[in-house]
Design an enzyme around this catalytic site. Structure first.
Site, short mmCIF file in Angstrom:
data_model
loop_
_atom_site.label_atom_id
_atom_site.label_comp_id
_atom_site.label_asym_id
_atom_site.label_seq_id
_atom_site.Cartn_x
_atom_site.Cartn_y
_atom_site.Cartn_z
N LYS A 43 -3.27 40.99 21.08
CA LYS A 43 -2.16 41.46 21.92
C LYS A 43 -1.09 40.37 22.07
CE LYS A 43 -4.56 40.14 26.16
NZ LYS A 43 -5.56 40.61 27.14
N ARG A 141 -8.88 47.11 38.39
CA ARG A 141 -7.58 47.19 37.73
C ARG A 141 -7.52 48.49 36.94
NH1 ARG A 141 -6.02 42.41 33.56
NH2 ARG A 141 -7.63 43.52 32.42
N TYR A 256 21.76 17.47 29.77
CA TYR A 256 22.19 18.08 31.03
C TYR A 256 21.77 17.24 32.22
CZ TYR A 256 23.43 22.37 28.58
OH TYR A 256 24.01 23.28 27.74
N MET A 303 18.25 24.60 25.94
CA MET A 303 17.77 25.86 25.39
C MET A 303 17.37 25.71 23.91
SD MET A 303 19.59 29.60 25.27
CE MET A 303 19.83 29.75 27.03
C1 LIG Z 1 -6.81 39.88 26.87
C2 LIG Z 1 -8.12 40.52 26.97
C3 LIG Z 1 -9.23 39.91 26.38
C4 LIG Z 1 -9.20 38.53 25.75
O1 LIG Z 1 -9.19 37.55 26.74
P1 LIG Z 1 -9.30 35.98 26.38
O2 LIG Z 1 -9.50 35.34 27.68
O3 LIG Z 1 -8.00 35.62 25.74
O4 LIG Z 1 -10.43 35.84 25.45
C5 LIG Z 1 -10.44 40.59 26.41
N1 LIG Z 1 -10.54 41.82 27.00
C6 LIG Z 1 -9.48 42.42 27.58
C7 LIG Z 1 -9.67 43.75 28.21
C8 LIG Z 1 -8.25 41.78 27.61
O5 LIG Z 1 -7.22 42.38 28.19
#
Ligand SMILES: *Cc1c(COP(=O)(O)O)cnc(C)c1O
Length: 360
Positions: A43, A141, A256, A303
């Site tokens: 992700k 959650r 800056y 930047m």
């Molecule tokens: C992001 C995520 C992971 C991975 O987490 P890490 O701490 O980066 O290993 C695993 N399971 C779910 C549901 C996540 O959202």
């Protein structure tokens, strides 16, 4: 090097280098600890490392299942030719059901509305609705409450959805071992009640490394080597060549706010990377010079540019390591700590502006 002899493109001025061999070494190390299946979590563009090139590499190594957060992230993997299973970790929204089916992505179900939408759209399209069921064991959650897991599974299956996996997520891995055990016990009860025949997965990076695996694991942070002390190593570097090297006069002020004031005679290099490239403002104190020496950042980063002090003049072809693949003062964990944030946040903000080079 004469001007015509400079490398072109990705290695010209500033770039990100990702070491796929190091990624594979991390994966193997985690797989050895996990015992069961390791799902790479890609992700947020693989936490800034580039989801598609990493997925292609891992798929080439035989990894058959990946996880992303959103439909859009899943779409990019499919459009990039990834054939393996792509699990969407975010709870499916009913409005996304059709697209998930068309793209052959496996959604996560946390409620019956999404399950109904998935079932209906699948029927209309003549496709098989597949999903993983998310169970909430204490994070509050997403997920069906763990006490209702059996009735939730029955209801989802009664809608014709093929539930292939069941999982939960740890809230306190690496922080509260007792609560990790509470969540694991609840998940174990769910597993006993639902029976085998599903793919159960549970631990994230710190869950696996600090507490061990009790089911399949989903790992992001550790896969990218951003956890010290377990033999893992970071896989990403930011490299840059200076666009200007000069000598300062006493009283010259740099950048800056003019907060760096020269004693006189020191050498300064300007590197073409800044906070728009993901360097956290106020937290980048050092850069590694062409000979590996630590160089101090002079004044504030901008930047697009960063100024550093040199022991002596260097040519514009010299390569500086702005972010190094280690746990020292120029590593990502040092940046995160200096910034007072999580390594996750720094990693996901590594900019897409810098060209990327993937080393096998
Ligand atoms: C992001 C995520 C992971 C991975 O987490 P890490 O701490 O980066 O290993 C695993 N399971 C779910 C549901 C996540 O959202």
């Amino acid at each position: 090097m004469r001007p015509g002899g400079y490398p072109k493109g990705v290695q010209a001025r500033a770039w990100v280098e990702v070491d796929l061999a190091a990624l594979w070494a991390n994966y193997r190390l985690l797989a050895g600890r996990a015992g069961g299946e390791v799902i790479p979590v890609l992700k947020a563009d693989a936490y800034g490392h580039g989801a598609l090139p990493l997925a292609r590499f891992l798929e080439g190594k035989g990894v058959g299942r990946f996880a992303v957060a959103t439909l859009e992230e899943g779409r990019r993997l499919r459009e990039g030719g990834i054939k393996g299973e792509v699990l969407l970790l975010g709870s499916l929204h009913p409005l996304e059901a059709e697209e998930a089916l068309r793209l052959g992505l496996v959604p996560t179900l946390s409620n019956l509305e999404a399950a109904e939408a998935l079932s209906q759209r699948a029927r209309a399209l003549g496709l098989v609705p597949r999903a993983h069921l998310k169970v909430d064991t204490g994070m509050n959650r997403v997920g069906f409450p763990s006490e209702e897991a059996v009735s939730a599974l029955r209801a989802v299956e009664a809608l014709g959805v093929r539930v292939e996996g069941v999982y939960t997520h740890l809230a306190t891995a690496g922080e509260d071992a007792a609560f990790v055990e509470t969540q694991r016990r609840r998940f174990q009860e769910v597993r006993r009640a639902l029976g085998e025949g599903y793919f159960y997965h549970l631990e994230n990076s710190l869950g696996l490394l600090r507490h061990g695996a009790t089911a399949g694991v989903r790992v992001g942070l550790a896969l990218y080597g951003l956890v010290p002390g377990f033999g893992l190593r970071p896989i990403l570097r930011i490299l840059a060549r200076p666009t200007l090297v000069k000598r300062l006069k006493a009283g010259d002020r740099v950048g800056y706010g003019g907060v760096y004031v020269a004693r006189g005679g020191e050498w300064l290099a300007t590197l073409p990377v800044g906070y728009a490239d993901g360097l956290p403002w106020g937290a980048v104190r050092f850069v590694k010079g062409p000979d590996g020496r630590l160089l101090e950042v002079a004044g504030r980063i901008s930047m697009d540019q960063t100024t550093v002090l040199l022991p002596g003049p260097v040519g514009l072809e010299a390569v500086f390591e702005v972010l190094s693949a280690d746990f020292g003062p120029t590593g990502l964990l040092a940046w995160a700590e200096a910034r007072g944030t999580l390594p996750y946040e720094v990693a996901v903000h590594l900019s897409r502006r810098l060209p990327r080079r993937y080393l096998e």
